[in-house]
Design an enzyme around this catalytic site. Structure first.
Site, PDB file in Angstrom:
ATOM      1  N   SER A  39      47.608   9.511  41.137  1.00  0.00           N
ATOM      2  CA  SER A  39      48.888   9.788  41.796  1.00  0.00           C
ATOM      3  C   SER A  39      48.633  10.941  42.596  1.00  0.00           C
ATOM      4  O   SER A  39      47.406  11.456  42.834  1.00  0.00           O
ATOM      5  CB  SER A  39      49.825  10.479  40.406  1.00  0.00           C
ATOM      6  OG  SER A  39      49.211  11.762  40.116  1.00  0.00           O
ATOM      7  N   GLY A  40      49.651  11.187  43.373  1.00  0.00           N
ATOM      8  CA  GLY A  40      49.442  12.254  44.567  1.00  0.00           C
ATOM      9  C   GLY A  40      50.517  13.174  44.437  1.00  0.00           C
ATOM     10  O   GLY A  40      51.945  12.740  43.747  1.00  0.00           O
ATOM     11  N   ASP A 264      38.372  17.195  46.398  1.00  0.00           N
ATOM     12  CA  ASP A 264      39.193  17.523  45.528  1.00  0.00           C
ATOM     13  C   ASP A 264      38.384  18.435  44.563  1.00  0.00           C
ATOM     14  O   ASP A 264      38.744  19.537  43.894  1.00  0.00           O
ATOM     15  CB  ASP A 264      39.946  16.530  44.738  1.00  0.00           C
ATOM     16  CG  ASP A 264      39.471  15.566  44.172  1.00  0.00           C
ATOM     17  OD1 ASP A 264      37.938  15.177  44.278  1.00  0.00           O
ATOM     18  OD2 ASP A 264      39.632  14.555  43.816  1.00  0.00           O
TER      19      ASP A 264
END
Length: 515
Positions: A39-40, A264
């Site tokens: 997901s974003g 990330d």
């Protein structure tokens, strides 16, 4: 004399006006665009009086696209979703000062010949690197590659994808501009500035961690066109204002684009709420990334033999770590069960695992079969069958097997870290989505024999937001950043339990093959 707040300098030193002022509100506001394999999210962060808060504005699903026998990323759809999030941020009516994107590493986009994208970027799990990885290990060999990059050997690394491009798509490379990793490509779409940020460059296995430049030796050895390699900028670089067309499209204004730690994990490690040096971190999500923070790269033969990696961290630090398969195994299992009509959320799976018998079945998560997508429960069952163990029969038993096996792999990796670095690791900080699982956290504490400090869950977004704050002068340093995290979030502590049972299980685990 300082410039007005609505005038900022971009990376080229040019002064550009960012548009109207927003109404003044307390504190500072930032946007983190946080992209993961599943997901974003677009997240609004606020820093006020030494406290940081996050608000999820927009979430969207993400995943590989299968096309023409390959795995790809639909990056333009991701870009549209991020703009949707920006519209919702603009509707908040706040004075947002900056924006940054973080993403997974390794994958990249080509533009060129006047086109914003020449092809859909490959997914790092695409099978095209199986051949190029094996060939590169034969010649020029792992010794040279590690000496030049200090990076862990995995077939998913950027190097082996670029070799495939060079061999199969030479005409594409002739017209391509410098490649950009995913977050850097999105920064380019937002700001018009085409550079690669250091933390992402360092994951490619083409970056030299000592010179902090591209490895000219490997570029020459593999015959890559030099024009493919973009300028590298440090973590926390101000790129310039948000593109005016995007401002008009979304209603956003007065926002500066910043390349924080665009990788990330780099952002997550910056937000680990630790002090001192006797700690290791585990960024727990699709991947499990376990390591320590060092002041400089460690390029010893022992580091190479244990397959550790040296990646760039914020503030000139080195993230000395090992990237191992993480909750990807459970994510893929859950996807397979959903196809069969069993749509079980992670909380339900954890509850079922908690009441399942411990140590019934164990796997070696490093077995190559578990790196590839599809049919994960069948792969786990096949491994157990081949190693003479009972086959998991329920989702709870599969989940218990995955958690315990990961925890035992954490122990092995932490012990290897101590041997290779000479550091004593007395506690393990777990951050990221995996830190929400109490059962997995307890397994990690019991398996490693060390206290686990779990949280914050949103470490990547926090690192993204707070590095923006450091870059803009709202925080003084990495230490100040971590102090804000410690004062803003409660950290849950897990103590080791059932040591005799876990020691026995580790003996079994140590004898498992990577088939």
């Amino acid at each position: 004399m300082s410039e007005p707040r609505h005038v900022l300098r971009d990376i080229k030193g040019k002064t550009r006006r960012l548009g109207r002022r927003f109404k003044r509100v307390s504190g500072h506001h930032y946007v983190a665009c946080d992209l993961g394999a599943e997901s974003g999210r677009v997240i609004l962060g606020q820093l006020n009086d030494g406290q940081v808060t996050l608000k999820e504005i927009h979430r969207f699903p993400n995943g590989a696209v299968k096309i023409a026998g390959s795995l790809r990323w639909d990056v333009l759809r991701i870009f549209e979703e991020l703009k949707n999030g920006l519209r919702q941020v603009a509707a908040q009516g706040l004075q947002v000062e900056s924006l940054s994107v973080d993403s997974w590493g390794l994958d990249y986009v080509f533009s060129g010949a006047g086109q914003p994208m020449l092809a859909l970027p490959h997914h790092y799990r695409d099978a095209r690197t199986d051949r190029t990885y094996a060939a590169a290990l034969r010649s020029p060999g792992p010794e040279l590659i590690f000496a030049e990059t200090g990076i862990q050997f995995m077939p998913i690394n950027t190097l082996y994808h670029l070799i495939d491009d060079l061999e199969r798509s030479p005409r594409l490379l002739e017209i391509a501009d410098p490649f950009l990793t995913i977050a850097d490509y999105l920064h380019f779409l937002f700001s018009g500035v085409a550079v690669i940020e250091e933390s992402l460059a360092s994951t490619t296995q083409l970056y030299h961690p000592v010179t902090r430049t591209w490895s000219q030796r490997l570029i020459e050895v593999f015959g890559f066109p030099r024009h493919l390699f973009p300028r590298i900028v440090p973590s926390g670089t101000r790129l310039g204002p948000l593109d005016l067309a995007i401002c008009a499209e979304t209603g956003a204004s007065g926002i500066e684009v910043i390349a924080t730690c665009s990788h990330d994990t780099g952002a997550a490690v910056a937000a680990v709420p630790a002090t001192g040096e006797d700690w290791a971190y585990l960024s727990s999500g699709t991947w499990s990334l376990i390591g320590v923070e060092l002041p400089a790269p460690l390029l010893t033969e022992e580091a190479r033999a244990h397959n550790f990696t040296n990646e760039a961290g914020f503030g000139g630090t080195t993230r000395f770590l090992k990237n191992i398969v993480g909750l990807w195994i459970l994510q893929e299992s859950r996807r397979a069960w959903a196809k069969e009509g069993l749509d079980l959320n992670y909380g339900t799976l954890a509850s079922q695992a908690a009441v399942s018998a411990p140590f019934r079945s164990l796997i070696n998560p490093n077995d190559p079969r578990f790196w590839k997508p599809d049919e994960m429960p069948s792969k786990i069952a096949a491994y157990c069958r081949e190693t003479g163990q009972p086959l998991p029969e329920t989702p709870g038993q599969f989940t218990r097997c995955i958690y315990e096996s990961l925890a035992l792999l954490y122990r092995r990796t932490v012990e290897d870290l101590e041997r290779v670095t000479g550091r004593v690791i007395s506690r393990l900080h777990i951050v990221g989505g995996g830190s929400q699982s109490a059962l997995l956290n307890q397994c990690a504490a019991s398996a490693t024999g060390r206290p686990v400090l779990a949280g914050p869950v949103e470490a990547t977004a926090l690192g993204n937001v707070l590095i923006q704050a450091v870059t803009l002068g709202h925080l003084a340093s990495l230490d100040a950043l971590r102090k804000v995290v410690r004062t803003s979030f409660e950290i849950e502590r897990y103590e080791p339990q059932d040591r005799a049972e876990w020691e026995k299980a580790f003996g079994r685990f140590a004898g498992l093959p990577s088939i």
